[in-house]
Design an enzyme around this catalytic site. Structure first.
Site, short mmCIF file in Angstrom:
data_model
loop_
_atom_site.label_atom_id
_atom_site.label_comp_id
_atom_site.label_asym_id
_atom_site.label_seq_id
_atom_site.Cartn_x
_atom_site.Cartn_y
_atom_site.Cartn_z
N HIS A 268 0.83 -1.22 0.00
CA HIS A 268 0.00 0.00 0.00
C HIS A 268 0.86 1.27 0.00
O HIS A 268 0.69 2.17 -0.83
CB HIS A 268 -0.88 0.05 1.26
CG HIS A 268 -1.58 -1.22 1.61
ND1 HIS A 268 -2.76 -1.59 1.02
CD2 HIS A 268 -1.27 -2.21 2.49
CE1 HIS A 268 -3.18 -2.73 1.54
NE2 HIS A 268 -2.28 -3.13 2.43
N ASP A 269 1.76 1.34 0.99
CA ASP A 269 2.43 2.62 1.26
C ASP A 269 3.54 2.95 0.25
O ASP A 269 3.65 4.13 -0.16
CB ASP A 269 2.98 2.63 2.70
CG ASP A 269 1.86 2.56 3.73
OD1 ASP A 269 0.68 2.72 3.34
OD2 ASP A 269 2.16 2.32 4.91
#
Ligand code: BDR
Ligand code: CA
Length: 348
Positions: A268-269
């Site tokens: 995600h990040d």
């Protein structure tokens, strides 16, 4: 290459936050102005220690690291050591005590850095939005001083990962998220780019990616964690950055496997970090986004008004599509380069 992309990174490090940090450090055009630590995956002081430790491992003690609020605006803090390990970085063991955190707190850093460089700074938030919400509360003009804001958070037409409909970063501090979204879409503030689970769960890291990273970093042996390995197996990679990444991500693979998602990990990040640097890698859709604060079943759920039913101006560009292979090629190449540099310093 000149470093002309000034970034403030607010995170709850976190395994995937760790790779986002490495990506930013590795990117030749990024000028990482500060790393702000928010309570989320683990408590804020642990996040802060993790940020300092990754920077120390990479020989980047020059980057400012600030501590953020100890907990959400209203809610009780929840943390998720099950997902990220007891200290938030999986099985990785990083150097400690080599550098100290900044004297200013994270919210002040948001305010002061954007005041010093109005219209220049790119904000990236990959944890709960507590620090940014506090900063906007103290200084409502802050949003209009940003050049760009990218948020990893939310789930729109996709199941949540914290409750059936809510995503972790929003669910930890729904009031902060609602406050931040309400502060955009007006007064000349740029429209935040939101990277929700709908898209970030398509950014799937596999053991093969780690093998490619080790090879590209000239690290040996080339390790490829597997589902049949003993839990907690530790890397023996010659390169210290590669070893730490393998140890961290191995835990994330095991977590995802335990969730019946396969021996993979959602990045995600790091994906949000790549969007912050180059928004053209994601197609977006404009919408007004708000957060459910009162629902008995749906508190912390992000709602996107795609059809203008609320009669409110759009306050978000929701990232809806990207090429995951292109992203991973970029991530691996950059972090390998960083690892080679850090490895050659630790050899000398
Ligand atoms: C988000 O939650 C955290 O656990 C991850 O670090 C990521 O920022 C995904 O929902
Ligand atoms: Ca995170």
């Amino acid at each position: 290459m000149a470093a002309d992309i000034p970034v403030v990174f607010d995170c709850d490090t976190g395994i995937d936050d760790s790779l986002a940090l490495l990506y930013l450090l590795a990117h030749g055009e990024v000028d990482l102005l500060a790393v702000l630590s928010s309570a989320g995956n683990v408590p804020a002081d642990v996040v802060c220690a993790n940020n300092l430790a990754w920077l120390a491992l990479c020989g980047r003690d020059d980057v400012e690291v600030c501590l953020g609020a100890a907990g959400p605006l209203v809610a009780e803090l929840m943390t998720t050591e099950d997902t990220h390990g007891p200290w938030g970085i999986g099985y990785a063991e990083l150097p400690t005590g080599l550098s100290t955190r900044s004297q200013r707190d994270a919210a002040d850093a948001w305010i002061e850095i954007t005041t010093d460089r109005p219209g220049e700074v790119i904000g990236l938030v990959t944890g709960p939005l507590t620090n940014l919400a506090l900063a906007i509360e103290r200084d409502p003009l802050l949003p209009s001083r940003l050049r760009r804001l990218v948020i990893m958070g939310g789930a729109f037409h996709h199941p949540g990962n914290t409750t059936p409909t809510s995503e972790w970063n929003i669910a930890v501090d729904p009031e902060a998220a609602a406050h931040v979204f309400a502060a955009f879409g007006r007064d000349g503030a740029p429209t935040p780019i939101v990277c929700p689970l709908d898209l970030t769960e398509t950014i799937v890291m596999t053991p093969d990616h780690l093998a490619r990273l080790a090879a590209a970093a000239d690290s040996s042996p080339i390790e490829q964690p597997g589902i049949d390995d003993e839990r907690g197996t530790r890397s023996v990679a010659s390169n210290p950055v590669v070893a730490a990444v393998v140890d961290a991500v191995r835990f994330y693979f095991e977590f995802h496997a335990d969730q019946s998602e396969g021996y993979i990990a959602h990045m995600h990040d790091p994906f949000a970090a790549a969007v912050a640097v180059d928004p053209s890698i994601a197609a977006t859709m404009s919408a007004c986004v708000d957060v459910e604060l009162g629902g008995t079943l749906t508190r912390g759920t992000t709602v996107a008004d795609l059809r203008g039913m609320w009669g409110r101006d759009p306050n978000a560009a929701i990232a809806v599509a990207a090429d995951a292979d292109v992203f991973f090629d970029d991530l691996i190449e950059r972090i390998a380069h960083l690892a080679r540099r850090a490895g050659s310093v630790s050899d000398s």
